[in-house]
Design an enzyme around this catalytic site. Structure first.
Site, PDB file in Angstrom:
ATOM      1  N   HIS A   1      39.350  40.669  37.943  1.00 21.49           N
ATOM      2  CA  HIS A   1      40.121  40.554  36.701  1.00 21.49           C
ATOM      3  C   HIS A   1      40.017  39.128  36.178  1.00 21.49           C
ATOM      4  CE1 HIS A   1      42.761  39.071  39.906  1.00 21.49           C
ATOM      5  NE2 HIS A   1      43.160  38.210  38.987  1.00 21.49           N
TER       6      HIS A   1
ATOM      7  N   HIS B   1      37.776  33.192  33.581  1.00 17.14           N
ATOM      8  CA  HIS B   1      36.865  33.493  34.685  1.00 17.14           C
ATOM      9  C   HIS B   1      37.365  34.707  35.440  1.00 17.14           C
ATOM     10  CE1 HIS B   1      40.063  31.091  36.584  1.00 17.14           C
ATOM     11  NE2 HIS B   1      39.875  31.919  37.587  1.00 17.14           N
TER      12      HIS B   1
HETATM   13  O1  3AM Z   1      42.202  35.073  38.757  1.00 14.51           O
HETATM   14  P1  3AM Z   1      42.242  33.904  39.690  1.00 14.51           P
HETATM   15  O2  3AM Z   1      41.581  34.187  40.991  1.00 14.51           O
HETATM   16  O3  3AM Z   1      41.826  32.615  39.085  1.00 14.51           O
HETATM   17  O4  3AM Z   1      44.369  32.389  42.216  1.00 14.51           O
HETATM   18  C1  3AM Z   1      45.215  33.446  41.836  1.00 14.51           C
HETATM   19  C2  3AM Z   1      44.531  34.420  40.934  1.00 14.51           C
HETATM   20  O5  3AM Z   1      43.785  33.680  39.986  1.00 14.51           O
HETATM   21  C3  3AM Z   1      46.284  32.923  40.904  1.00 14.51           C
HETATM   22  O6  3AM Z   1      46.771  34.087  40.289  1.00 14.51           O
HETATM   23  C4  3AM Z   1      45.721  35.025  40.193  1.00 14.51           C
HETATM   24  C5  3AM Z   1      46.160  36.362  40.719  1.00 14.51           C
HETATM   25  O7  3AM Z   1      46.582  36.222  42.058  1.00 14.51           O
HETATM   26  N1  3AM Z   1      47.311  32.190  41.606  1.00 14.51           N
HETATM   27  C6  3AM Z   1      47.833  32.454  42.807  1.00 14.51           C
HETATM   28  N2  3AM Z   1      48.746  31.526  43.130  1.00 14.51           N
HETATM   29  C7  3AM Z   1      48.789  30.642  42.110  1.00 14.51           C
HETATM   30  C8  3AM Z   1      49.541  29.463  41.835  1.00 14.51           C
HETATM   31  N3  3AM Z   1      50.446  28.998  42.692  1.00 14.51           N
HETATM   32  C9  3AM Z   1      47.863  31.054  41.124  1.00 14.51           C
HETATM   33  N4  3AM Z   1      47.678  30.399  39.981  1.00 14.51           N
HETATM   34  C10 3AM Z   1      48.408  29.290  39.787  1.00 14.51           C
HETATM   35  N5  3AM Z   1      49.328  28.816  40.671  1.00 14.51           N
END
Ligand code: 3AM
Length: 179
Positions: free
Chosen positions: A41, A124
């Site tokens: 996603h 991304h």
């Molecule tokens: O889509 P991506 O992989 O960039 O990294 C986690 C994921 O992002 C992000 O939320 C998305 C769904 O899990 N995520 C997890 N913890 C986070 C945090 N503390 C976070 N993004 C920002 N701060």
């Protein structure tokens, strides 16, 4: 508390193609944890832990986000730009519309007390996280097909619950907003 985020899901055919290409990276001597292709996603906003009683207000605020549907191009799997990447992702670009949607989501959530992300939005789709880097990963990334995965139409986004488990996150849709 409910761990929540707002995301655009990739279509399943695109997810499967990305997952197939990512398989080549298993040859690397880096320690990688792959995102289940079925879950790939584009995150628009990460809300963190939200009290369950606040979720209707969050869903209500998101339902007010207005933007016409738009195309997003999904680039090839690449590192996150660090010399030793921590995340492998497909860059997703929508001629500003994806960033505009992320900004619209942030604006809708701000009055509810969710502080907008300070880092500039970089659309991304995360494919894998690098638990420990090895130079062989760089070589394998360089050998991947340079073409991206094509484009898809973003006509909705979703509020999602993320439950972390030892075998990976489980995502549940809490609400859907049609554009
Ligand atoms: O889509 P991506 O992989 O960039 O990294 C986690 C994921 O992002 C992000 O939320 C998305 C769904 O899990 N995520 C997890 N913890 C986070 C945090 N503390 C976070 N993004 C920002 N701060």
């Amino acid at each position: 508390m409910v761990r929540t985020f707002v995301a655009v899901d990739l279509p399943d055919d695109l997810r499967a193609r990305i997952g197939g290409v990512a398989e080549a990276l298993r040859e690397s001597r880096a320690r990688l944890s792959f995102v289940d292709p079925a879950l790939i996603h584009v995150t628009l906003a990460f809300l963190g832990e939200v009290p369950p009683e606040r979720l209707p207000a969050v869903a209500g605020a998101l339902a007010g986000v207005r933007q016409p549907p738009f195309e997003v191009r999904v680039g090839p799997i690449a590192g996150d730009g660090r010399r030793e990447p921590r995340t492998l992702w497909c860059p997703c670009t929508g001629n500003g519309s994806l960033a505009g949607l992320a900004a619209g989501v942030a604006r809708a959530l701000e009055p509810l007390g969710f502080t907008p992300e300070r880092r500039p939005f970089r659309g991304h789709a995360t494919v894998a996280r690098v638990r420990s880097f090895h130079p062989s990963l760089g070589d394998l990334l360089a050998d991947l097909p340079p073409d991206g995965f094509g484009a898809f139409t973003v006509d909705r986004f979703r509020l999602k619950q993320s439950t972390l488990t030892p075998s990976g996150p489980i995502y549940d849709d809490l609400s859907e907003v049609l554009l």
